[in-house]
Design an enzyme around this catalytic site. Structure first.
Site, short mmCIF file in Angstrom:
data_model
loop_
_atom_site.label_atom_id
_atom_site.label_comp_id
_atom_site.label_asym_id
_atom_site.label_seq_id
_atom_site.Cartn_x
_atom_site.Cartn_y
_atom_site.Cartn_z
CG ASP A 56 -1.79 1.21 1.35
OD1 ASP A 56 -1.51 2.22 0.67
OD2 ASP A 56 -2.76 1.15 2.12
CE1 TYR A 145 -9.21 9.56 -9.04
CE2 TYR A 145 -10.45 11.14 -10.36
CZ TYR A 145 -9.51 10.13 -10.27
OH TYR A 145 -8.86 9.71 -11.41
#
Ligand code: NAD
Ligand code: UDP
Length: 310
Positions: A56, A145
């Site tokens: 990650d 986003y």
């Protein structure tokens, strides 16, 4: 070169890995598979120049050995995905970009950020040149986003200006092609899957909103040119041919010989009404423009989905 691609198992990341390997580079792919698909990289399993690391990238990134390039593509990208994963999206765009920049600085590697046309939000200038600052709602659902990517651009420019890092920012407009997930929720994959299954095509709103769709091979060519010979200023890469969503639905039905109905569903909050890239910068500095028509690109994508739908 030895190059790191974050988000390597995703739609664009996997095509980018293929292209970089075909150019003779060694590629380290990195992904946590949150929206990606391992099978997108299956064909590279035994490639001697490819290595895959599960990680990650919002956490400190460690890569042994030299790196000359970093392509930072990790991030949920479909509106359906980033609305389901709002915090991961904010983290990968902010913390993940910071980590990827830090790694680039430590290795002396050129850095390329996958940014997006969403930095223009619901644009008040049409088509969108890179000089336009955008019309983004920071507290709306898409803000997770859009603002993460805007922060990522600001962070990239700060590393460029303050640390002298060699950087690139590509603003990617709607791209489609093989390896999109059948259920990732984006309009091209939705319509193709619905048409092939004989289900109704779900047009959100009245379908008059526009997008400009770029075939993945054209996009990857533009990104490689930007990496090789572009500058640090943001560069739009996308196809300037603009279509309404309803026109797209009708074209998909024609190309699949589909007989599905077209049904209306509610328009998502803050859904941009228009989108079309101004690609003058890419044309002038990279000699790039797209070559695949929407019809040809859709035919190839439909073939892919015919073979990949369960
Ligand atoms: P995708 O969802 O198919 O791929 C994204 C990949 O990133 C996935 O494999 C996912 O598992 C991985 N990822 C997400 N968070 C991660 C994390 N924290 N650590 C490691 N890996 C992580 O999406 P895509 O369409 O291939 O988009 C790739 C990039 O391009 C994204 O940054 C996206 O914002 C950008 N982009 C895409 C489009 C488009 O039309 N496809 C348009 C604009 C921008
Ligand atoms: N859309 C649609 N039907 C669908 C999926 C999407 O009409 O099944 C619309 C969506 O509202 C938007 C456009 O298609 O106006 C493009 O959506 P997508 O999710 O592909 O990406 P966006 O450009 O919004 O990020």
């Amino acid at each position: 070169m030895r190059i790191l691609v974050t988000g390597a198992a995703g739609f664009l990341g996997s095509h980018l890995c293929d292209r970089l390997l075909s150019l003779g580079h060694r590629v380290v792919g990195m992904d946590n598979f949150v929206t990606g698909n391992r099978t997108n990289l299956d064909h590279l399993k035994s490639h001697s120049s490819f290595q895959l690391i599960l990680h990650d990238v919002a956490n400190f990134i460690e890569v042994e050995g030299p790196l000359e390039g970093v392509f930072h593509f990790a991030s949920p990208a479909s509106p359906v995905d980033y609305l389901e994963l709002p915090i991961q999206t904010l983290k990968v765009g902010s913390l993940g970009t910071h980590k990827a920049l830090g790694l680039s600085k430590a290795k002396g590697a050129r850095f390329l950020l996958a940014s997006t046309s969403e930095v223009y939000g619901d644009p008040l200038v049409h088509p969108q040149p890179e000089s336009y600052w955008g019309n983004v709602n920071p507290v709306g659902p898409r803000g997770v986003y859009d603002e993460a990517k805007r922060f990522a651009e600001a962070m990239t420019m700060a590393y460029h200006r303050y640390h002298n890092l060699d950087t690139r920012i590509v603003r990617i407009f709607n791209t489609y092609g093989p390896r999109m997930r059948p259920h990732d929720g984006r309009v091209v994959s939705n319509f193709i899957v619905q048409a092939l299954r004989g289900e109704p095509l779900t047009v959100y709103g009245d379908g008059s909103q526009t997008r400009s769709f770029c075939y993945v091979d054209d996009l990857v060519e533009g990104i490689v040119r930007l990496f090789e010979r572009g500058g640090p200023e943001p560069t739009n890469i996308g196809n300037p041919h603009e279509f309404t969503v309803r026109q797209l639905a009708e074209l998909v039905l024609r190309l699949t010989n589909g007989r599905s109905a077209i049904v209306k569903q509610p328009l998502p909050t803050d859904d941009p009404k228009v989108r079309q890239p101004d690609i003058r910068r890419a044309r002038e500095t990279l000699g790039w423009e797209p070559t695949v028509t929407l019809e040809d690109g859709l035919r190839r994508t439909i073939e892919y989905f015919r073979g990949h739908m369960a």
